[in-house]
Each structure stands twice: as structure tokens, then as C-alpha cells.
Design a protein around this motif. Structure first.
Motif, PDB file in Angstrom:
ATOM      1  N   LYS A  12       0.817  -1.218   0.000  1.00  7.92           N
ATOM      2  CA  LYS A  12       0.000   0.000   0.000  1.00  7.92           C
ATOM      3  C   LYS A  12       0.851   1.268   0.000  1.00  7.92           C
ATOM      4  O   LYS A  12       0.489   2.277  -0.604  1.00  7.92           O
ATOM      5  CB  LYS A  12      -0.936  -0.016   1.198  1.00  7.92           C
ATOM      6  N   SER A  13       1.982   1.242   0.653  1.00  8.33           N
ATOM      7  CA  SER A  13       2.839   2.440   0.732  1.00  8.33           C
ATOM      8  C   SER A  13       3.808   2.557  -0.445  1.00  8.33           C
ATOM      9  O   SER A  13       4.486   3.563  -0.599  1.00  8.33           O
ATOM     10  CB  SER A  13       3.636   2.413   2.040  1.00  8.33           C
ATOM     11  N   LEU A  18       1.212   1.932 -13.518  1.00  6.01           N
ATOM     12  CA  LEU A  18       0.357   1.083 -14.334  1.00  6.01           C
ATOM     13  C   LEU A  18       0.977   0.988 -15.716  1.00  6.01           C
ATOM     14  O   LEU A  18       1.414   2.005 -16.261  1.00  6.01           O
ATOM     15  CB  LEU A  18      -1.053   1.670 -14.430  1.00  6.01           C
ATOM     16  N   ALA A  19       1.002  -0.211 -16.267  1.00  4.79           N
ATOM     17  CA  ALA A  19       1.651  -0.398 -17.562  1.00  4.79           C
ATOM     18  C   ALA A  19       0.855  -1.347 -18.436  1.00  4.79           C
ATOM     19  O   ALA A  19       0.112  -2.194 -17.939  1.00  4.79           O
ATOM     20  CB  ALA A  19       3.072  -0.945 -17.365  1.00  4.79           C
ATOM     21  N   GLY A  20       1.025  -1.183 -19.728  1.00  2.69           N
ATOM     22  CA  GLY A  20       0.390  -2.092 -20.663  1.00  2.69           C
ATOM     23  C   GLY A  20       0.730  -1.709 -22.084  1.00  2.69           C
ATOM     24  O   GLY A  20       1.323  -0.655 -22.335  1.00  2.69           O
ATOM     25  N   ALA A  34      -9.709   6.197 -12.507  1.00  2.00           N
ATOM     26  CA  ALA A  34     -10.572   5.643 -11.457  1.00  2.00           C
ATOM     27  C   ALA A  34      -9.847   5.640 -10.109  1.00  2.00           C
ATOM     28  O   ALA A  34     -10.448   5.955  -9.068  1.00  2.00           O
ATOM     29  CB  ALA A  34     -11.016   4.226 -11.831  1.00  2.00           C
ATOM     30  N   LEU A  35      -8.566   5.303 -10.112  1.00  2.00           N
ATOM     31  CA  LEU A  35      -7.797   5.290  -8.866  1.00  2.00           C
ATOM     32  C   LEU A  35      -7.647   6.697  -8.305  1.00  2.00           C
ATOM     33  O   LEU A  35      -7.751   6.912  -7.088  1.00  2.00           O
ATOM     34  CB  LEU A  35      -6.419   4.658  -9.092  1.00  2.00           C
ATOM     35  N   LEU A  36      -7.403   7.670  -9.175  1.00  2.00           N
ATOM     36  CA  LEU A  36      -7.280   9.060  -8.723  1.00  2.00           C
ATOM     37  C   LEU A  36      -8.615   9.583  -8.188  1.00  2.00           C
ATOM     38  O   LEU A  36      -8.647  10.307  -7.185  1.00  2.00           O
ATOM     39  CB  LEU A  36      -6.769   9.942  -9.864  1.00  2.00           C
ATOM     40  N   PHE A  47      -4.230   5.373  -3.336  1.00  2.00           N
ATOM     41  CA  PHE A  47      -3.369   4.690  -4.302  1.00  2.00           C
ATOM     42  C   PHE A  47      -2.217   5.632  -4.622  1.00  2.00           C
ATOM     43  O   PHE A  47      -2.436   6.761  -5.051  1.00  2.00           O
ATOM     44  CB  PHE A  47      -4.157   4.334  -5.566  1.00  2.00           C
ATOM     45  N   ASN A  48      -1.002   5.169  -4.393  1.00  4.41           N
ATOM     46  CA  ASN A  48       0.184   5.997  -4.564  1.00  4.41           C
ATOM     47  C   ASN A  48       0.634   5.969  -6.029  1.00  4.41           C
ATOM     48  O   ASN A  48       1.747   5.562  -6.351  1.00  4.41           O
ATOM     49  CB  ASN A  48       1.287   5.488  -3.623  1.00  4.41           C
ATOM     50  N   LEU A  49      -0.270   6.389  -6.898  1.00  5.87           N
ATOM     51  CA  LEU A  49      -0.039   6.323  -8.339  1.00  5.87           C
ATOM     52  C   LEU A  49       1.016   7.344  -8.756  1.00  5.87           C
ATOM     53  O   LEU A  49       0.859   8.535  -8.544  1.00  5.87           O
ATOM     54  CB  LEU A  49      -1.345   6.569  -9.090  1.00  5.87           C
ATOM     55  N   LYS A  50       2.094   6.853  -9.361  1.00  4.93           N
ATOM     56  CA  LYS A  50       3.205   7.721  -9.769  1.00  4.93           C
ATOM     57  C   LYS A  50       3.295   7.912 -11.269  1.00  4.93           C
ATOM     58  O   LYS A  50       3.865   8.885 -11.738  1.00  4.93           O
ATOM     59  CB  LYS A  50       4.536   7.135  -9.261  1.00  4.93           C
ATOM     60  N   GLY A  51       2.785   6.956 -12.051  1.00  7.90           N
ATOM     61  CA  GLY A  51       2.892   7.135 -13.494  1.00  7.90           C
ATOM     62  C   GLY A  51       2.300   5.991 -14.289  1.00  7.90           C
ATOM     63  O   GLY A  51       1.890   4.967 -13.743  1.00  7.90           O
TER      64      GLY A  51
END
Length: 199
Positions: A12-13, A18-20, A34-36, A47-51
Motif C-alpha cells: 500500500k505504501s 500502471l503499464a500495458g 478511477a484510482l485518482l 493509491f500511490n499512483l506515480k505514473g
């Protein structure tokens, strides 16, 4: 993803990327959004979304086709005269054309100009043209065959970098004994070579 984080809280930390590739050009950005949105609405889950990482993403078929021409021009792989002619002739964009399976409707002149751009970009002729070269624009085209690979003539190239202009490179690579040993493949010593499921 919330349930997954509940099961594995240690992640979680951590930074999240996300990739594809290919059609992930649609669902990866949507998942990120959706996560943001969830981050804004929830006080518990962050969600610690970085890129995002998108490889050869499918966005909209016509836009993608034109983007290839823009790329060729930006790398000086085609001249400005051809580039401008393509931009003028192929200017129609169908915003609903999301799927690669949907046939893009271009004029005959546009199709011919785009094919001419492919040939010019890869310094080849129609006889030697291979669409696989589109995935390997910075390397010279291969003239070798699978037989050359099997005889060991190109082993250093294949084992040190990706050789995108050879259509059977994966088949060759996964039949190397040291590769099969490394990933514990062919444990039963099959009498035939491994073969890929598509060309």
C-alpha cells in the motif's frame, strides 16, 4: 485493487505504476483515472499512483496511423514534401474508431502515400518491405533467415538485444538450450522444437 491491498498491505505504501501495451492505451488511463477519483473520495484508501507506461498503445486507429507519419517526420525519416502531402490527403479522423480490427477508411491516394512513407522511412522497396520494421526503427533491417539463426550466425545479436526485424526471433530464442534451462522449460526433453502460437 482495494481488496488486493487489504490482503497485501505491505504494498500500500509503495509507488504504483500502471503499464500495458496495445489496447491498454484504453484501459490503463481509465484505470488510473478511477484510482485518482477514488483517492479524492476516500479517506481510507490512497493509491500511490506515480505514473503510466504505455507501449505502442492503441488509442484511435486513424489517429495512431497519422501519429506514425508524425514520428517518421520528427526523426527525419521522410521529407517535408511527402509529410505535407500525407497530412493534406489523410486529414479525416473518425473519433469513434477505437479498435484495431475496424478497417480504417482512407482514400486510395492516402494509402499509397502512407505506403510510400513506410518505404522511404526504412529505405527499402515494396519487395523487401516488412511491417515488423515499424517496431525497430533505429536498427538496420535484417537480411538473415531463421536458418542463419539456427546455425548460430546471429546468436550474439539475439542474445544481447532484441532483434525486432526477425519474425521468428522468439521461437529461436526459446529453443536455445541455455534459455530453456534458465526458465526450467522442456523438462521432459521433447523430441521437437518449441513453436510460437502466432506469426
Amino acid at each position: 485493487m482495494q481488496k488486493w491491498y487489504e490482503k497485501y498491505p505491505v504494498f500500500k505504501s509503495k509507488d504504483l505504476y500502471l503499464a500495458g501495451s496495445s489496447f491498454a492505451g484504453h484501459f490503463v488511463p481509465n484505470l488510473a483515472n478511477a484510482l485518482l477519483d477514488d483517492n479524492k473520495q476516500s479517506k481510507q484508501s490512497k493509491f500511490n499512483l506515480k505514473g503510466l507506461v504505455l507501449g505502442n498503445p492503441m488509442l484511435r486507429k486513424k489517429l495512431d496511423d497519422i501519429a506514425k507519419i508524425d514520428f517518421f517526420f520528427s526523426r527525419e525519416m521522410i521529407n517535408s514534401s511527402l509529410y505535407n502531402e500525407i497530412k493534406k490527403e489523410c486529414n479525416a479522423i473518425d473519433e469513434n474508431n477505437y479498435l484495431s480490427s475496424i478497417k480504417t477508411t482512407w482514400s486510395a491516394k492516402c494509402k499509397n502515400l502512407v505506403f510510400e512513407a513506410d518505404l522511404a522511412a526504412f529505405k527499402t522497396d515494396a519487395h523487401n518491405y516488412s511491417p515488423q520494421k515499424l517496431f525497430d526503427v533505429f536498427r538496420p533491417p535484417c537480411a538473415k533467415t531463421e536458418q542463419d539463426l539456427n546455425l548460430g550466425k546471429q546468436v550474439p545479436i539475439v542474445s544481447t538485444e532484441v532483434d525486432m526485424c526477425h519474425p521468428l526471433r522468439v521461437q529461436f530464442y526459446f529453443n536455445l538450450p541455455e534459455v530453456q534451462k534458465a526458465f526450467h522449460g522442456n523438462q521432459t526433453n521433447l523430441s521437437y522444437r518449441w513453436k510460437g502460437c502466432f506469426m
